[in-house]
Design a protein around this motif. Structure first.
Motif, PDB file in Angstrom:
ATOM      1  N   TYR A 171      46.048  41.838  39.660  1.00  0.00           N
ATOM      2  CA  TYR A 171      44.645  42.208  39.426  1.00  0.00           C
ATOM      3  C   TYR A 171      44.536  43.732  39.403  1.00  0.00           C
ATOM      4  CZ  TYR A 171      39.683  43.006  40.511  1.00  0.00           C
ATOM      5  OH  TYR A 171      38.379  43.437  40.513  1.00  0.00           O
ATOM      6  N   LEU A 172      43.871  44.246  38.399  1.00  0.00           N
ATOM      7  CA  LEU A 172      43.587  45.672  38.292  1.00  0.00           C
ATOM      8  C   LEU A 172      42.088  45.861  38.119  1.00  0.00           C
ATOM      9  CD1 LEU A 172      46.381  46.632  35.725  1.00  0.00           C
ATOM     10  CD2 LEU A 172      46.318  47.364  38.124  1.00  0.00           C
ATOM     11  N   GLU A 173      41.539  46.805  38.849  1.00  0.00           N
ATOM     12  CA  GLU A 173      40.127  47.124  38.653  1.00  0.00           C
ATOM     13  C   GLU A 173      40.024  48.565  38.177  1.00  0.00           C
ATOM     14  OE1 GLU A 173      35.803  46.861  40.919  1.00  0.00           O
ATOM     15  OE2 GLU A 173      37.509  45.632  41.571  1.00  0.00           O
ATOM     16  N   PHE A 174      39.335  48.705  37.046  1.00  0.00           N
ATOM     17  CA  PHE A 174      39.132  50.014  36.446  1.00  0.00           C
ATOM     18  C   PHE A 174      37.661  50.401  36.540  1.00  0.00           C
ATOM     19  CE2 PHE A 174      42.942  48.327  34.457  1.00  0.00           C
ATOM     20  CZ  PHE A 174      43.801  49.424  34.437  1.00  0.00           C
ATOM     21  N   GLU A 175      37.373  51.586  36.112  1.00  0.00           N
ATOM     22  CA  GLU A 175      36.004  52.094  36.147  1.00  0.00           C
ATOM     23  C   GLU A 175      35.030  51.160  35.453  1.00  0.00           C
ATOM     24  OE1 GLU A 175      33.633  56.094  34.499  1.00  0.00           O
ATOM     25  OE2 GLU A 175      35.808  55.916  34.307  1.00  0.00           O
ATOM     26  N   ARG A 176      35.487  50.519  34.358  1.00  0.00           N
ATOM     27  CA  ARG A 176      34.570  49.690  33.579  1.00  0.00           C
ATOM     28  C   ARG A 176      35.038  48.240  33.428  1.00  0.00           C
ATOM     29  NH1 ARG A 176      34.697  54.628  30.899  1.00  0.00           N
ATOM     30  NH2 ARG A 176      36.246  53.899  29.396  1.00  0.00           N
ATOM     31  N   ALA A 177      36.019  47.791  34.216  1.00  0.00           N
ATOM     32  CA  ALA A 177      36.509  46.421  34.027  1.00  0.00           C
ATOM     33  C   ALA A 177      37.251  45.892  35.247  1.00  0.00           C
ATOM     34  CB  ALA A 177      37.431  46.360  32.810  1.00  0.00           C
ATOM     35  N   ARG A 178      37.193  44.568  35.408  1.00  0.00           N
ATOM     36  CA  ARG A 178      38.025  43.832  36.352  1.00  0.00           C
ATOM     37  C   ARG A 178      39.014  43.012  35.520  1.00  0.00           C
ATOM     38  NH1 ARG A 178      32.872  43.710  39.112  1.00  0.00           N
ATOM     39  NH2 ARG A 178      32.222  42.041  37.693  1.00  0.00           N
ATOM     40  N   VAL A 179      40.298  43.208  35.767  1.00  0.00           N
ATOM     41  CA  VAL A 179      41.348  42.658  34.898  1.00  0.00           C
ATOM     42  C   VAL A 179      42.288  41.745  35.671  1.00  0.00           C
ATOM     43  CG1 VAL A 179      43.241  43.210  33.313  1.00  0.00           C
ATOM     44  CG2 VAL A 179      41.277  44.777  33.512  1.00  0.00           C
ATOM     45  N   ARG A 180      42.455  40.514  35.193  1.00  0.00           N
ATOM     46  CA  ARG A 180      43.508  39.631  35.671  1.00  0.00           C
ATOM     47  C   ARG A 180      44.617  39.653  34.627  1.00  0.00           C
ATOM     48  NH1 ARG A 180      38.285  39.359  36.586  1.00  0.00           N
ATOM     49  NH2 ARG A 180      38.254  38.195  34.648  1.00  0.00           N
TER      50      ARG A 180
END
Length: 313
Positions: free
Chosen positions: A212-221
């Protein structure tokens, strides 16, 4: 005219660099590889000198008679730092395949070496040049939707037993699955969705990784695999690779348009718009952290990640 030396001429990715050098008006003076299956050179630069001894290659480059202006590197991942250092100390700028290096410490060392030599390191981040990815970035920046976007990334590329017997199957040499096949996707995610805020590892094994990666504008699996059994059921017959990115449930189409992006990368560099150490740093820091990170997920959650991203039931 740029005059090149190539390290790693027998590898899978070398032909794309040879095509890019030729298409952008450069010339290849010499090439090196421990393997001698390099007949591909005849298609592009039949007069290029070729060496299987690095010492002989080094002597040729350092002789000063050939005015090498750039060294292109397509060698195994764990050799990148040493080969980049050689190119810089030889008085050339360097273009290196991704992952540029395996750790943030190696990246810091190269930054210091740039300062000492006055030469520069560039890497290939071709997804940043893909029209569909550029369009996606622009849409995400202009989006008026509240909160963060929900993203699923899956990349499945079947590899046989040869993979595990090669340097790619050695985590100390390749960095593992997340580094070897994931680093350019992680770079793309940061390019599109902004600065990284969280990095969590759900699974790591010799044939797949998930997290899981969380960026400034998104939550990513994300889920990456070289296991043929993980190929989604919708994979076309006879196809061994399947990639998918969904943003808020909508598929992003970027299956084509890859073959010319190395040439575009070289052309961008010729125009002063190459991707240097600062551009490479966010994705290198992601994969460097993943190599040392404890797994924080259970098997059930991993299965749920795989089922969702594959689109299977």
């Amino acid at each position: 005219m740029q005059r090149y030396a190539l390290i790693g001429a027998a590898g899978y990715i070398a032909p794309r660099h040879l095509e890019a050098i030729k298409a952008t008006g450069g010339t290849l003076d010499c090439a090196y590889d421990v393997n001698d299956s390099v007949g591909i050179l005849d298609r592009y630069f039949p007069e290029a000198k070729f060496f299987t001894s690095f010492e002989a290659f080094e002597d040729h480059v350092l002789s000063g008679q050939n005015a090498i202006t750039r060294v292109s590197i397509c060698s195994p991942n764990h050799l990148h730092k040493a080969h980049i250092a050689f190119g810089l100390r030889a008085g050339a700028d360097v273009i290196c395949e991704k992952p540029l290096v395996l750790t943030r410490q190696e990246l810091d060392a190269l930054s210091l070496l740039e300062q000492q030599t006055g030469k520069h390191v560039y890497t290939i981040l071709q997804l940043r040049l893909h029209p569909s990815i550029i369009a996606l970035r622009d849409r995400m920046r202009q989006s008026s939707a509240g909160g963060k976007h929900e993203v699923d990334l899956g990349y499945f590329t079947s590899r046989g037993p040869w993979y595990h017997a090669s340097w790619k199957g050695s985590e100390s040499k390749s960095g593992g699955i997340a580094t070897n096949i994931g680093v350019h996707f992680f770079d793309m995610l940061g390019f599109v969705f902004g600065a990284l805020e969280q990095n969590v590892l759900h699974h790591r094994s010799e044939d797949c990784a998930a997290g899981y990666l969380e960026f400034e504008r998104a939550r990513v699996r994300w889920f990456l695999s070289i296991n043929r059994a993980h190929l989604p059921p919708q994979t076309p017959e006879g196809q061994s690779t399947y990639r998918s990115i969904t943003v808020d449930g909508q598929e992003v189409e970027f299956s084509g348009g890859f073959t010319e992006l190395h040439t575009t990368s070289y052309a961008e560099l010729d125009s002063g718009r190459g991707f240097g150490l600062s551009a490479a740093r966010p994705s290198i820091e992601i994969v460097s952290a993943l190599c040392d990170m404890p797994v924080t997920s259970e098997a059930g959650r991993l299965h749920a990640d795989l089922v969702r991203i594959r689109g299977a039931s």
